[in-house]
Design a protein around this motif. Sequence first.
Motif, PDB file in Angstrom:
ATOM      1  N   GLN A 155     101.588 111.702 114.318  1.00  0.00           N
ATOM      2  CA  GLN A 155     102.228 111.104 115.493  1.00  0.00           C
ATOM      3  C   GLN A 155     101.217 110.439 116.419  1.00  0.00           C
ATOM      4  O   GLN A 155     101.552 109.494 117.138  1.00  0.00           O
ATOM      5  N   MET A 156      99.978 110.937 116.412  1.00  0.00           N
ATOM      6  CA  MET A 156      98.938 110.317 117.237  1.00  0.00           C
ATOM      7  C   MET A 156      98.669 108.894 116.757  1.00  0.00           C
ATOM      8  O   MET A 156      98.501 107.970 117.558  1.00  0.00           O
ATOM      9  N   ASN A 157      98.638 108.698 115.437  1.00  0.00           N
ATOM     10  CA  ASN A 157      98.444 107.357 114.891  1.00  0.00           C
ATOM     11  C   ASN A 157      99.614 106.449 115.236  1.00  0.00           C
ATOM     12  O   ASN A 157      99.430 105.267 115.549  1.00  0.00           O
ATOM     13  N   ALA A 158     100.825 107.005 115.156  1.00  0.00           N
ATOM     14  CA  ALA A 158     102.006 106.218 115.493  1.00  0.00           C
ATOM     15  C   ALA A 158     101.949 105.761 116.947  1.00  0.00           C
ATOM     16  O   ALA A 158     102.278 104.611 117.264  1.00  0.00           O
ATOM     17  N   LYS A 159     101.529 106.665 117.828  1.00  0.00           N
ATOM     18  CA  LYS A 159     101.422 106.307 119.242  1.00  0.00           C
ATOM     19  C   LYS A 159     100.335 105.255 119.449  1.00  0.00           C
ATOM     20  O   LYS A 159     100.503 104.313 120.234  1.00  0.00           O
ATOM     21  N   ASP A 160      99.215 105.394 118.745  1.00  0.00           N
ATOM     22  CA  ASP A 160      98.145 104.389 118.832  1.00  0.00           C
ATOM     23  C   ASP A 160      98.661 103.014 118.424  1.00  0.00           C
ATOM     24  O   ASP A 160      98.319 101.993 119.036  1.00  0.00           O
ATOM     25  N   SER A 161      99.482 102.985 117.364  1.00  0.00           N
ATOM     26  CA  SER A 161      99.994 101.695 116.897  1.00  0.00           C
ATOM     27  C   SER A 161     100.949 101.065 117.902  1.00  0.00           C
ATOM     28  O   SER A 161     101.022  99.835 118.000  1.00  0.00           O
ATOM     29  N   GLU A 162     101.675 101.879 118.645  1.00  0.00           N
ATOM     30  CA  GLU A 162     102.529 101.331 119.701  1.00  0.00           C
ATOM     31  C   GLU A 162     101.674 100.624 120.759  1.00  0.00           C
ATOM     32  O   GLU A 162     102.055  99.593 121.305  1.00  0.00           O
ATOM     33  N   LYS A 163     100.497 101.188 121.047  1.00  0.00           N
ATOM     34  CA  LYS A 163      99.589 100.557 122.006  1.00  0.00           C
ATOM     35  C   LYS A 163      99.026  99.254 121.439  1.00  0.00           C
ATOM     36  O   LYS A 163      98.935  98.236 122.147  1.00  0.00           O
ATOM     37  N   LEU A 164      98.649  99.277 120.166  1.00  0.00           N
ATOM     38  CA  LEU A 164      98.120  98.059 119.536  1.00  0.00           C
ATOM     39  C   LEU A 164      99.166  96.954 119.543  1.00  0.00           C
ATOM     40  O   LEU A 164      98.866  95.797 119.867  1.00  0.00           O
ATOM     41  N   LEU A 165     100.405  97.305 119.196  1.00  0.00           N
ATOM     42  CA  LEU A 165     101.473  96.311 119.178  1.00  0.00           C
ATOM     43  C   LEU A 165     101.799  95.819 120.587  1.00  0.00           C
ATOM     44  O   LEU A 165     102.179  94.655 120.777  1.00  0.00           O
ATOM     45  N   GLY A 166     101.660  96.700 121.577  1.00  0.00           N
ATOM     46  CA  GLY A 166     101.878  96.287 122.962  1.00  0.00           C
ATOM     47  C   GLY A 166     100.894  95.213 123.388  1.00  0.00           C
ATOM     48  O   GLY A 166     101.265  94.224 124.033  1.00  0.00           O
ATOM     49  N   ILE A 167      99.628  95.403 123.019  1.00  0.00           N
ATOM     50  CA  ILE A 167      98.599  94.402 123.331  1.00  0.00           C
ATOM     51  C   ILE A 167      98.898  93.086 122.611  1.00  0.00           C
ATOM     52  O   ILE A 167      98.840  92.004 123.198  1.00  0.00           O
ATOM     53  N   LEU A 168      99.255  93.186 121.322  1.00  0.00           N
ATOM     54  CA  LEU A 168      99.508  91.987 120.532  1.00  0.00           C
ATOM     55  C   LEU A 168     100.738  91.230 121.030  1.00  0.00           C
ATOM     56  O   LEU A 168     100.778  89.993 121.005  1.00  0.00           O
ATOM     57  N   LYS A 169     101.735  91.957 121.477  1.00  0.00           N
ATOM     58  CA  LYS A 169     102.918  91.296 122.039  1.00  0.00           C
ATOM     59  C   LYS A 169     102.543  90.513 123.294  1.00  0.00           C
ATOM     60  O   LYS A 169     103.002  89.378 123.495  1.00  0.00           O
ATOM     61  N   GLU A 170     101.691  91.103 124.136  1.00  0.00           N
ATOM     62  CA  GLU A 170     101.285  90.436 125.373  1.00  0.00           C
ATOM     63  C   GLU A 170     100.538  89.137 125.088  1.00  0.00           C
ATOM     64  O   GLU A 170     100.655  88.172 125.839  1.00  0.00           O
ATOM     65  N   ILE A 171      99.781  89.107 123.999  1.00  0.00           N
ATOM     66  CA  ILE A 171      98.997  87.893 123.731  1.00  0.00           C
ATOM     67  C   ILE A 171      99.754  86.885 122.870  1.00  0.00           C
ATOM     68  O   ILE A 171      99.218  85.831 122.535  1.00  0.00           O
TER      69      ILE A 171
END
Length: 482
Positions: free
Chosen positions: A56-72
């Motif tokens: 679940q820690m990896n899943a949460k990390d990926s949500e952060k990565l996707l959040g950054i990518l969505k912003e850009i």
Amino acid sequence: MFHQIDLDQIDISTVPPLEEPERQYYFMAKMREVVQSEAKRLGRPLRVFNLVVGCQMNAKDSEKLLGILKEIGYVETEQEEQADLVVYNTCTVRENANQKVYGRLGYLKRLKQVNPSMQIVLCGCMMQEPNVVATIKKSYHFVDVVFGTHNIFKLAELLYTRQESGSMVIDIWEGTKDIVEDLPTQRKYAFKSGVNIMFGCNNFCTYCIVPYVRGRERSRDPEEIIKEIRELVADGVVEVMLLGQNVNSYGKTLAQPISFAQLLRRVEQVEGLKRIRFMTSHPKDLSDELIEVMSQSKKICRHLHLPLQSGSSRILERMNRHYTKEQYLELADKIRRAVPDISLTTDIIVGFPGETEEDFQETLDVVRKVRYDSAFTFIYSKRTGTPAAAMEDQVPEDVVKDRFSRLLKEVQQISAEMSSRDTGNVVEVLVEGINEHRDGYLDGRMSNNNLVHFKGDPSLIGSLIPVRLDESKGFYYMGTEV
């Protein structure tokens, strides 16, 4: 908070700030300009494919990565072949996970030959291993960006560095004491969310690579946690999962220490929050205070994942687990007395080095006495870099498979019995989605983490509703909305 930041207002003609998260806002703005230019050239948005494996820690990390990518400016795609950017967030708990990543990289190489502008990003636990990074540098030179578990917040900066340099960017940190807050997140669900409360692990179980790739324990400030949960609730979240490698040791590294039980009391006070889950709990740190909080709470779900790993005190000592069979059984009994309707689940390893038939029988004894609702059972496999991999008395494969089969039979029989005990009751379930196998049916999750399938309208997704449990199917229920 990040959602109040306007990237258009950031002056990207100046030098980047040194402080975080302002530095990352700057590089998000820089990368957004790059992405917008490329999207204009192609006549379509740029697409990102994200693969996440592991916990679940990896899943949460990926949500952060996707959040950054969505912003850009990236949009997510499920088609790897259509992606302009591929992100693999890797796991390394088992060595075969590494081999699967290498296999997928071979496939990506062919895709990149067709589309040379495709960028490939590798991150996560596997990247924290020096031998892995060396292999990537030597044999997979078409990879664009490599980073680990401690600096995922730098994704935009690393992508921009790759854009400017034109060569592979590798940024691996051995560890960190810092936690960067206020960065974007792209949640998978609108109605529930994981919330990191701590990072890293200090336990050093002899079979586990996690402390070496996730680093030492460091806890988030409780005020930041509560602030995040309040904002999630304001955005429609009704259930949170508090995440950490060992949540029971939360708060020990803070300047003003606070116990996990005390944090739970504060989380429960968040108005509008309906459910609280957490994982993972190490038995050695599960306090009487936590049990008391669970017994009194109206929001903490009636489910506790309590990894056993082995029922033999001798093997537990070899595993460096810091509890005995007797202590574990006493703890499980104490929890059941305080929270009679609790659902207990666990992890069990079969065939740890030196395990005898007598040791295995001790494990079966614990399974029969605790009566888990479910158990994740694993055959021990050597993990290079851990003390257990070098231990003598590795158990023969045929012996391990026989024990695993017997354990699985025992676990499944007890699980079916335990999971049927609520038949006929009306329970509150969180409607999580449309059932993929039955037309017109929805999936709901009970407080004790069991699933129930029932007829209902998709508009109910995200709601807490009463459902009668009509029939137990062993590992799930068929029910009727009340």
